[in-house]
Write a protein that holds these residues in place. Structure first.
Motif, PDB file in Angstrom:
ATOM      1  N   GLU A  53       0.835  -1.194   0.000  1.00 46.34           N
ATOM      2  CA  GLU A  53       0.000   0.000   0.000  1.00 46.34           C
ATOM      3  C   GLU A  53       0.873   1.249   0.000  1.00 46.34           C
ATOM      4  OE1 GLU A  53      -3.004   1.874   3.193  1.00 46.34           O
ATOM      5  OE2 GLU A  53      -3.538  -0.122   2.475  1.00 46.34           O
ATOM      6  N   ALA A  54       0.476   2.221  -0.796  1.00 49.24           N
ATOM      7  CA  ALA A  54       1.225   3.476  -0.884  1.00 49.24           C
ATOM      8  C   ALA A  54       1.123   4.257   0.423  1.00 49.24           C
ATOM      9  CB  ALA A  54       0.695   4.318  -2.033  1.00 49.24           C
ATOM     10  N   ASN A  55       2.174   4.996   0.733  1.00 45.55           N
ATOM     11  CA  ASN A  55       2.173   5.903   1.876  1.00 45.55           C
ATOM     12  C   ASN A  55       1.679   7.259   1.383  1.00 45.55           C
ATOM     13  OD1 ASN A  55       2.690   7.147   4.361  1.00 45.55           O
ATOM     14  ND2 ASN A  55       4.749   7.703   3.717  1.00 45.55           N
ATOM     15  N   VAL A  56       0.460   7.619   1.758  1.00 47.42           N
ATOM     16  CA  VAL A  56      -0.150   8.864   1.296  1.00 47.42           C
ATOM     17  C   VAL A  56      -0.251   9.821   2.472  1.00 47.42           C
ATOM     18  CG1 VAL A  56      -2.181   9.913   0.223  1.00 47.42           C
ATOM     19  CG2 VAL A  56      -1.457   7.601  -0.454  1.00 47.42           C
ATOM     20  N   GLU A  57       0.259  11.038   2.261  1.00 47.68           N
ATOM     21  CA  GLU A  57       0.210  12.090   3.279  1.00 47.68           C
ATOM     22  C   GLU A  57      -0.439  13.321   2.667  1.00 47.68           C
ATOM     23  OE1 GLU A  57       4.245  12.035   5.621  1.00 47.68           O
ATOM     24  OE2 GLU A  57       4.591  11.570   3.488  1.00 47.68           O
ATOM     25  N   ILE A  58      -1.259  13.994   3.470  1.00 46.46           N
ATOM     26  CA  ILE A  58      -1.931  15.199   2.990  1.00 46.46           C
ATOM     27  C   ILE A  58      -1.941  16.247   4.092  1.00 46.46           C
ATOM     28  CG2 ILE A  58      -4.187  14.158   3.513  1.00 46.46           C
ATOM     29  CD1 ILE A  58      -5.361  15.849   1.207  1.00 46.46           C
ATOM     30  N   TYR A  59      -1.469  17.426   3.746  1.00 41.97           N
ATOM     31  CA  TYR A  59      -1.494  18.579   4.653  1.00 41.97           C
ATOM     32  C   TYR A  59      -2.771  19.345   4.373  1.00 41.97           C
ATOM     33  CZ  TYR A  59       3.465  17.861   5.690  1.00 41.97           C
ATOM     34  OH  TYR A  59       4.676  17.345   6.106  1.00 41.97           O
ATOM     35  N   THR A  60      -3.525  19.661   5.430  1.00 46.62           N
ATOM     36  CA  THR A  60      -4.833  20.287   5.255  1.00 46.62           C
ATOM     37  C   THR A  60      -5.088  21.387   6.277  1.00 46.62           C
ATOM     38  OG1 THR A  60      -5.963  18.789   6.788  1.00 46.62           O
ATOM     39  CG2 THR A  60      -5.801  18.081   4.483  1.00 46.62           C
ATOM     40  N   TRP A  61      -6.128  22.153   5.993  1.00 46.25           N
ATOM     41  CA  TRP A  61      -6.803  22.978   6.985  1.00 46.25           C
ATOM     42  C   TRP A  61      -8.185  22.366   7.123  1.00 46.25           C
ATOM     43  CZ3 TRP A  61      -6.194  28.970   7.072  1.00 46.25           C
ATOM     44  CH2 TRP A  61      -4.887  29.298   7.385  1.00 46.25           C
ATOM     45  N   SER A  62      -8.737  22.341   8.307  1.00 44.75           N
ATOM     46  CA  SER A  62      -9.981  21.615   8.571  1.00 44.75           C
ATOM     47  C   SER A  62     -11.173  22.122   7.757  1.00 44.75           C
ATOM     48  CB  SER A  62     -10.315  21.637  10.060  1.00 44.75           C
ATOM     49  OG  SER A  62     -10.427  22.956  10.526  1.00 44.75           O
ATOM     50  N   ARG A  63     -11.234  23.412   7.451  1.00 41.71           N
ATOM     51  CA  ARG A  63     -12.403  23.952   6.753  1.00 41.71           C
ATOM     52  C   ARG A  63     -12.117  24.322   5.303  1.00 41.71           C
ATOM     53  NH1 ARG A  63     -16.161  27.086  10.846  1.00 41.71           N
ATOM     54  NH2 ARG A  63     -17.257  27.192   8.888  1.00 41.71           N
ATOM     55  N   CYS A  64     -10.991  23.878   4.791  1.00 40.65           N
ATOM     56  CA  CYS A  64     -10.603  24.182   3.415  1.00 40.65           C
ATOM     57  C   CYS A  64     -11.400  23.307   2.437  1.00 40.65           C
ATOM     58  CB  CYS A  64      -9.100  23.922   3.261  1.00 40.65           C
ATOM     59  SG  CYS A  64      -8.533  23.783   1.566  1.00 40.65           S
ATOM     60  N   PRO A  65     -12.193  23.921   1.534  1.00 39.30           N
ATOM     61  CA  PRO A  65     -13.003  23.111   0.613  1.00 39.30           C
ATOM     62  C   PRO A  65     -12.158  22.255  -0.333  1.00 39.30           C
ATOM     63  CG  PRO A  65     -13.169  25.446   0.073  1.00 39.30           C
ATOM     64  CD  PRO A  65     -12.412  25.351   1.362  1.00 39.30           C
ATOM     65  N   PHE A  66     -10.989  22.737  -0.722  1.00 35.92           N
ATOM     66  CA  PHE A  66     -10.116  21.959  -1.608  1.00 35.92           C
ATOM     67  C   PHE A  66      -9.538  20.758  -0.861  1.00 35.92           C
ATOM     68  CE2 PHE A  66     -10.052  26.279  -3.316  1.00 35.92           C
ATOM     69  CZ  PHE A  66     -10.558  26.030  -4.585  1.00 35.92           C
ATOM     70  N   CYS A  67      -9.231  20.946   0.412  1.00 35.80           N
ATOM     71  CA  CYS A  67      -8.735  19.841   1.241  1.00 35.80           C
ATOM     72  C   CYS A  67      -9.812  18.780   1.392  1.00 35.80           C
ATOM     73  CB  CYS A  67      -8.307  20.361   2.621  1.00 35.80           C
ATOM     74  SG  CYS A  67      -7.015  21.613   2.582  1.00 35.80           S
ATOM     75  N   ILE A  68     -11.026  19.212   1.662  1.00 35.59           N
ATOM     76  CA  ILE A  68     -12.151  18.291   1.826  1.00 35.59           C
ATOM     77  C   ILE A  68     -12.374  17.509   0.533  1.00 35.59           C
ATOM     78  CG2 ILE A  68     -14.663  18.193   2.163  1.00 35.59           C
ATOM     79  CD1 ILE A  68     -14.228  20.688   4.082  1.00 35.59           C
ATOM     80  N   ARG A  69     -12.276  18.187  -0.592  1.00 39.82           N
ATOM     81  CA  ARG A  69     -12.476  17.537  -1.901  1.00 39.82           C
ATOM     82  C   ARG A  69     -11.373  16.513  -2.185  1.00 39.82           C
ATOM     83  NH1 ARG A  69     -11.698  19.724  -7.585  1.00 39.82           N
ATOM     84  NH2 ARG A  69     -12.989  18.349  -8.816  1.00 39.82           N
ATOM     85  N   ALA A  70     -10.129  16.862  -1.893  1.00 37.36           N
ATOM     86  CA  ALA A  70      -9.019  15.937  -2.125  1.00 37.36           C
ATOM     87  C   ALA A  70      -9.150  14.702  -1.225  1.00 37.36           C
ATOM     88  CB  ALA A  70      -7.684  16.642  -1.879  1.00 37.36           C
ATOM     89  N   LYS A  71      -9.505  14.915   0.038  1.00 39.82           N
ATOM     90  CA  LYS A  71      -9.679  13.787   0.956  1.00 39.82           C
ATOM     91  C   LYS A  71     -10.846  12.910   0.515  1.00 39.82           C
ATOM     92  CE  LYS A  71     -10.019  16.099   4.762  1.00 39.82           C
ATOM     93  NZ  LYS A  71     -10.153  16.439   6.194  1.00 39.82           N
ATOM     94  N   ALA A  72     -11.900  13.526  -0.024  1.00 34.98           N
ATOM     95  CA  ALA A  72     -13.056  12.760  -0.492  1.00 34.98           C
ATOM     96  C   ALA A  72     -12.651  11.814  -1.623  1.00 34.98           C
ATOM     97  CB  ALA A  72     -14.172  13.694  -0.949  1.00 34.98           C
ATOM     98  N   LEU A  73     -11.795  12.271  -2.538  1.00 38.18           N
ATOM     99  CA  LEU A  73     -11.329  11.412  -3.621  1.00 38.18           C
ATOM    100  C   LEU A  73     -10.547  10.227  -3.064  1.00 38.18           C
ATOM    101  CD1 LEU A  73     -10.871  10.692  -6.599  1.00 38.18           C
ATOM    102  CD2 LEU A  73      -8.904  12.261  -6.573  1.00 38.18           C
ATOM    103  N   LEU A  74      -9.649  10.506  -2.128  1.00 36.48           N
ATOM    104  CA  LEU A  74      -8.858   9.427  -1.538  1.00 36.48           C
ATOM    105  C   LEU A  74      -9.751   8.428  -0.806  1.00 36.48           C
ATOM    106  CD1 LEU A  74      -5.848  11.546  -0.246  1.00 36.48           C
ATOM    107  CD2 LEU A  74      -5.828   9.917  -2.161  1.00 36.48           C
ATOM    108  N   LYS A  75     -10.731   8.941  -0.048  1.00 39.54           N
ATOM    109  CA  LYS A  75     -11.654   8.057   0.677  1.00 39.54           C
ATOM    110  C   LYS A  75     -12.487   7.224  -0.293  1.00 39.54           C
ATOM    111  CE  LYS A  75     -11.964  10.964   4.768  1.00 39.54           C
ATOM    112  NZ  LYS A  75     -12.790  11.945   5.505  1.00 39.54           N
ATOM    113  N   GLN A  76     -12.945   7.853  -1.370  1.00 44.43           N
ATOM    114  CA  GLN A  76     -13.743   7.158  -2.386  1.00 44.43           C
ATOM    115  C   GLN A  76     -12.955   5.996  -2.984  1.00 44.43           C
ATOM    116  OE1 GLN A  76     -14.983   9.738  -5.630  1.00 44.43           O
ATOM    117  NE2 GLN A  76     -14.922   8.031  -7.042  1.00 44.43           N
ATOM    118  N   LYS A  77     -11.654   6.178  -3.106  1.00 42.80           N
ATOM    119  CA  LYS A  77     -10.798   5.138  -3.665  1.00 42.80           C
ATOM    120  C   LYS A  77     -10.348   4.128  -2.609  1.00 42.80           C
ATOM    121  CE  LYS A  77      -8.232   6.371  -7.271  1.00 42.80           C
ATOM    122  NZ  LYS A  77      -9.160   5.820  -8.236  1.00 42.80           N
ATOM    123  N   GLY A  78     -10.760   4.335  -1.358  1.00 39.30           N
ATOM    124  CA  GLY A  78     -10.402   3.415  -0.288  1.00 39.30           C
ATOM    125  C   GLY A  78      -8.947   3.519   0.143  1.00 39.30           C
TER     126      GLY A  78
END
Length: 91
Positions: free
Chosen positions: A2-27
């Motif tokens: 499994e790949a080691n994926v790291e993401i730097y975010t701000w909790s209310r950032c819409p772009f961060c939420i969107r990027a995390k949603a893609l990763l979650k959708q892909k499991g």
């Protein structure tokens, strides 16, 4: 492996939420560094991200991918799954 994926975010950032949603959708399991207002952490992130200070900043197996638009571009090009499987030829 499994790949080691790291993401730097701000909790209310819409772009961060969107990027995390893609990763979650892909499991994809990922490590999130929520750096809300932490300028020291943001400066460290910028060093890893070749000077980029915008959020999110995403890394796969220590390779800087970029931000939200960049990860979606990889997805649309069919390259994201290759990176997540550890195929260096995808970059």
């Amino acid at each position: 492996m499994e790949a080691n994926v790291e993401i730097y975010t701000w909790s209310r950032c819409p772009f961060c939420i969107r990027a995390k949603a893609l990763l979650k959708q892909k499991g994809v399991n990922f490590t999130e560094y929520c750096i809300d207002g932490d300028e020291v952490a943001r400066a460290k992130m910028a060093v890893r991200a070749n000077g980029r200070r915008s959020l999110p900043q995403i890394f796969i197996n220590d390779q800087h991918i970029g931000g939200c638009d960049d990860i979606y571009d990889l997805e649309f090009q069919g390259k994201l799954d290759l990176l997540l499987k550890g195929d260096a030829a995808a970059s």
